[in-house]
Write an enzyme that holds these catalytic residues in place. Structure first.
Site, PDB file in Angstrom:
ATOM      1  N   ASP A  73      -3.978  -8.107   4.786  1.00 15.41           N
ATOM      2  CA  ASP A  73      -2.835  -9.013   4.628  1.00 15.41           C
ATOM      3  C   ASP A  73      -2.867 -10.123   5.673  1.00 15.41           C
ATOM      4  O   ASP A  73      -2.183 -11.138   5.527  1.00 15.41           O
ATOM      5  CB  ASP A  73      -1.497  -8.260   4.664  1.00 15.41           C
ATOM      6  CG  ASP A  73      -1.353  -7.325   5.847  1.00 15.41           C
ATOM      7  OD1 ASP A  73      -2.354  -6.762   6.295  1.00 15.41           O
ATOM      8  OD2 ASP A  73      -0.214  -7.154   6.312  1.00 15.41           O
TER       9      ASP A  73
ATOM     10  N   TYR B 251      10.368  -0.508   8.739  1.00 17.02           N
ATOM     11  CA  TYR B 251       8.995  -0.905   9.087  1.00 17.02           C
ATOM     12  C   TYR B 251       8.449  -0.013  10.209  1.00 17.02           C
ATOM     13  O   TYR B 251       7.333   0.512  10.139  1.00 17.02           O
ATOM     14  CB  TYR B 251       9.042  -2.369   9.513  1.00 17.02           C
ATOM     15  CG  TYR B 251       7.728  -3.038   9.775  1.00 17.02           C
ATOM     16  CD1 TYR B 251       7.118  -3.824   8.800  1.00 17.02           C
ATOM     17  CD2 TYR B 251       7.101  -2.922  11.006  1.00 17.02           C
ATOM     18  CE1 TYR B 251       5.922  -4.467   9.051  1.00 17.02           C
ATOM     19  CE2 TYR B 251       5.906  -3.554  11.272  1.00 17.02           C
ATOM     20  CZ  TYR B 251       5.325  -4.329  10.293  1.00 17.02           C
ATOM     21  OH  TYR B 251       4.141  -4.957  10.552  1.00 17.02           O
TER      22      TYR B 251
ATOM     23  N   HIS C  16      -5.720  -8.934  14.016  1.00 12.20           N
ATOM     24  CA  HIS C  16      -5.758  -7.670  13.267  1.00 12.20           C
ATOM     25  C   HIS C  16      -6.533  -7.917  11.976  1.00 12.20           C
ATOM     26  O   HIS C  16      -6.308  -8.920  11.306  1.00 12.20           O
ATOM     27  CB  HIS C  16      -4.303  -7.269  12.975  1.00 12.20           C
ATOM     28  CG  HIS C  16      -4.112  -6.015  12.190  1.00 12.20           C
ATOM     29  ND1 HIS C  16      -4.987  -4.958  12.230  1.00 12.20           N
ATOM     30  CD2 HIS C  16      -3.118  -5.646  11.334  1.00 12.20           C
ATOM     31  CE1 HIS C  16      -4.528  -3.989  11.436  1.00 12.20           C
ATOM     32  NE2 HIS C  16      -3.412  -4.383  10.879  1.00 12.20           N
TER      33      HIS C  16
ATOM     34  N   HIS D 101       0.813  -1.220   0.000  1.00 11.18           N
ATOM     35  CA  HIS D 101       0.000   0.000   0.000  1.00 11.18           C
ATOM     36  C   HIS D 101       0.853   1.280   0.000  1.00 11.18           C
ATOM     37  O   HIS D 101       0.700   2.176   0.822  1.00 11.18           O
ATOM     38  CB  HIS D 101      -1.082   0.017   1.076  1.00 11.18           C
ATOM     39  CG  HIS D 101      -0.690  -0.239   2.501  1.00 11.18           C
ATOM     40  ND1 HIS D 101       0.356   0.396   3.104  1.00 11.18           N
ATOM     41  CD2 HIS D 101      -1.230  -1.032   3.443  1.00 11.18           C
ATOM     42  CE1 HIS D 101       0.446   0.002   4.362  1.00 11.18           C
ATOM     43  NE2 HIS D 101      -0.501  -0.878   4.580  1.00 11.18           N
TER      44      HIS D 101
ATOM     45  N   ASP E 177       1.422  -7.059  13.740  1.00  6.72           N
ATOM     46  CA  ASP E 177       2.317  -6.163  12.992  1.00  6.72           C
ATOM     47  C   ASP E 177       3.489  -5.626  13.821  1.00  6.72           C
ATOM     48  O   ASP E 177       4.541  -5.297  13.261  1.00  6.72           O
ATOM     49  CB  ASP E 177       1.518  -4.971  12.445  1.00  6.72           C
ATOM     50  CG  ASP E 177       0.771  -5.323  11.173  1.00  6.72           C
ATOM     51  OD1 ASP E 177       1.271  -6.140  10.393  1.00  6.72           O
ATOM     52  OD2 ASP E 177      -0.319  -4.768  10.960  1.00  6.72           O
TER      53      ASP E 177
ATOM     54  N   HIS F 173      -1.247  -1.293  14.944  1.00  9.97           N
ATOM     55  CA  HIS F 173      -1.353   0.058  14.461  1.00  9.97           C
ATOM     56  C   HIS F 173      -2.752   0.441  14.007  1.00  9.97           C
ATOM     57  O   HIS F 173      -2.941   1.531  13.451  1.00  9.97           O
ATOM     58  CB  HIS F 173      -0.339   0.284  13.332  1.00  9.97           C
ATOM     59  CG  HIS F 173      -0.673  -0.492  12.078  1.00  9.97           C
ATOM     60  ND1 HIS F 173      -0.844   0.119  10.876  1.00  9.97           N
ATOM     61  CD2 HIS F 173      -0.894  -1.788  11.853  1.00  9.97           C
ATOM     62  CE1 HIS F 173      -1.124  -0.786   9.945  1.00  9.97           C
ATOM     63  NE2 HIS F 173      -1.157  -1.936  10.530  1.00  9.97           N
TER      64      HIS F 173
ATOM     65  N   GLU G 152      -6.575  -6.057   9.162  1.00  9.31           N
ATOM     66  CA  GLU G 152      -6.062  -5.591   7.865  1.00  9.31           C
ATOM     67  C   GLU G 152      -5.910  -6.800   6.941  1.00  9.31           C
ATOM     68  O   GLU G 152      -5.557  -7.896   7.359  1.00  9.31           O
ATOM     69  CB  GLU G 152      -4.737  -4.830   8.030  1.00  9.31           C
ATOM     70  CG  GLU G 152      -4.401  -4.063   6.763  1.00  9.31           C
ATOM     71  CD  GLU G 152      -3.275  -3.034   6.926  1.00  9.31           C
ATOM     72  OE1 GLU G 152      -2.669  -2.961   8.001  1.00  9.31           O
ATOM     73  OE2 GLU G 152      -3.031  -2.298   5.943  1.00  9.31           O
TER      74      GLU G 152
ATOM     75  N   HIS H 153       5.037 -10.331  10.197  1.00  8.43           N
ATOM     76  CA  HIS H 153       5.867 -10.124   8.995  1.00  8.43           C
ATOM     77  C   HIS H 153       7.331 -10.360   9.353  1.00  8.43           C
ATOM     78  O   HIS H 153       7.811  -9.900  10.399  1.00  8.43           O
ATOM     79  CB  HIS H 153       5.746  -8.695   8.470  1.00  8.43           C
ATOM     80  CG  HIS H 153       4.372  -8.318   8.012  1.00  8.43           C
ATOM     81  ND1 HIS H 153       3.790  -8.822   6.869  1.00  8.43           N
ATOM     82  CD2 HIS H 153       3.466  -7.464   8.546  1.00  8.43           C
ATOM     83  CE1 HIS H 153       2.590  -8.299   6.711  1.00  8.43           C
ATOM     84  NE2 HIS H 153       2.370  -7.475   7.725  1.00  8.43           N
TER      85      HIS H 153
HETATM   86 FE1  FEO Z   1      -1.608  -3.844   9.518  1.00 10.09          FE
HETATM   87 FE2  FEO Z   1       0.450  -6.353   8.273  1.00 10.09          FE
HETATM   88  O1  FEO Z   1      -1.099  -5.269   8.418  1.00 10.09           O
END
Ligand code: FEO
Length: 395
Positions: free
Chosen positions: A82, A192, A78, A24, A164, A145, A80, A225
């Site tokens: 991904d 990051y 989370h 993104h 995250d 986040h 989001e 990640h």
């Molecule tokens: Fe907030 Fe890895 O997504």
């Protein structure tokens, strides 16, 4: 890829996205991973899912341990996409599974994926979920986040799965921190943090301080990640504390763009003056550079100097985008300065100064501007600006 075990019957079942180059808008030159974890006990829990195109890889990884139908819980730390966009696919098979998430997590999942026949269990900080011999504990982490963000802690194995937080966009064939180049690892961890977590610095400090009070002292930190911190979890926790407290080094970053080379000449003169005093300086022409990389350098820099030619009475378009991005990320404790060239009316230096001041940053004034191309005398003014910045860095 071999099945990876973090502890007995705790598996990494995530995927490596080698080819991701844009997350993104964040340039991910080293790709990323979407980490998911499977905890097998009397009950079986999947912690997080992966980005949708990799849903069958996630399912295949789980099936190497157990069938999807055997999943009792799917923890959603989370929403989001991904981490959650394979949820619908997993739940088609995991008919008996309960989704465990925060109150805001449920609201987000319903909004993204619609009303489903899913069983939800809403958890909050301190809640526990017994899997048999082992226990999952939950810690809400709003704005780390997203509002829904949550950490999951596997109590007996002392494994923290903070989604995250503490991650890196780093695709590797290795899964653990002690298996990769440390400079690359910390480079990606810093990038990051700077691009995703920096605006939430005060919340990060509070959350890190809260964990021991909840008797959470992780032996392993397994983010969503990048690699898993099994040998040096304190390394990333301490780095987050330092970054969040605004740790800087004697370093300057110059970000500029140029139309016909005048602003570039100014940038180089400022750079030379700073470098000649022994201060590390990084220079980026914005339209040839990555936002994410620049923010990583700004994270520990003491000074940020921004240059733009005047276009249509204001900033060059790439510098305007950069300033919107950087001020949104709220880097702390920097010295800011602006410079630029113009043809007739000017406007870039004024617009940059106003943008930074409106965002709450202190800017050296007046900004330095020259008409058309800098003369030798004006390049001397650029050097003076560089020397002034060095004095402030060393003050
Ligand atoms: Fe907030 Fe890895 O997504």
């Amino acid at each position: 890829m071999n099945l990876v075990e973090l502890a007995e019957k705790v598996y990494w079942v995530g995927v490596v996205d080698w080819n991701l180059r844009d997350f993104h808008g964040y340039e991910t030159r080293r790709g990323t991973t979407y980490n998911a974890y499977l905890v097998v006990d009397a009950k079986t829990a999947l912690v997080d899912t992966v980005k949708y195109p990799f849903k069958t890889s996630l399912a295949d990884n789980i099936r190497r341990v157990t069938s999807l139908e055997n999943l009792d819980y799917v923890i959603v730390n989370h929403v989001e996409m991904d981490h959650s966009s394979s949820l619908s696919y997993i739940m088609q098979h995991a008919k008996n599974a309960t989704i465990v998430t925060s109150r805001r997590g449920k609201a987000g999942l319903v909004k993204y994926y619609g009303e489903n026949e899913w069983n939800f269990q809403i958890v909050k900080t301190g809640d526990e979920l017994s899997l048999g011999n082992r226990t999952l504990r939950f810690v809400e982490a709003p704005m780390l986040h997203w509002p829904d963000s949550m950490f999951t802690y596997l109590q007996e194995d002392k494994i923290l799965m903070p989604n995250d937080a503490f991650g890196q966009h780093l695709a590797t064939s290795q899964r653990f921190d002690d298996e990769v180049d440390q400079a690359v690892l910390m480079d990606e961890a810093a990038k990051y943090y700077a691009n995703i977590l920096m605006p939430f610095a005060s919340l990060i400090i509070r959350k890190i301080e809260e964990l021991p009070k909840l008797n959470i002292n992780p032996r392993i930190i397994a983010p969503s990640h990048g690699v898993i911190w099994r040998s040096h979890p304190s390394k990333i926790v301490n780095a987050y504390l330092e970054w969040s407290k605004g740790k800087t080094s004697n370093k300057a970053v110059i970000v500029y763009d140029t139309m016909w080379g005048s602003t570039q000449k100014m940038a180089m003169a400022i750079c030379d003056a700073i470098a000649e005093k022994g201060i590390e300086v990084h220079v980026y022409q914005m339209r040839r550079s990555d936002f994410a990389e620049i923010l990583k350098e700004i994270l520990e820099a003491k000074a940020v100097i921004v240059g733009s030619p005047t276009v249509n009475g204001s900033m060059f378009q790439t510098i305007s985008a950069f300033l919107r991005y950087v001020t949104g990320l709220k880097p702390k404790g920097k010295i800011w300065a602006v410079f630029g060239s113009y043809g007739w009316g000017g406007g870039a230096v004024r617009a940059m100064t106003e943008h930074l001041k409106t965002a709450g940053f202190e800017v050296l004034e007046p900004g330095l501007q020259v008409q058309y191309a800098p003369t030798l005398e004006e390049l001397g003014k650029c050097r003076e600006l560089g020397e002034k910045i060095v004095n402030q860095i060393q003050a």
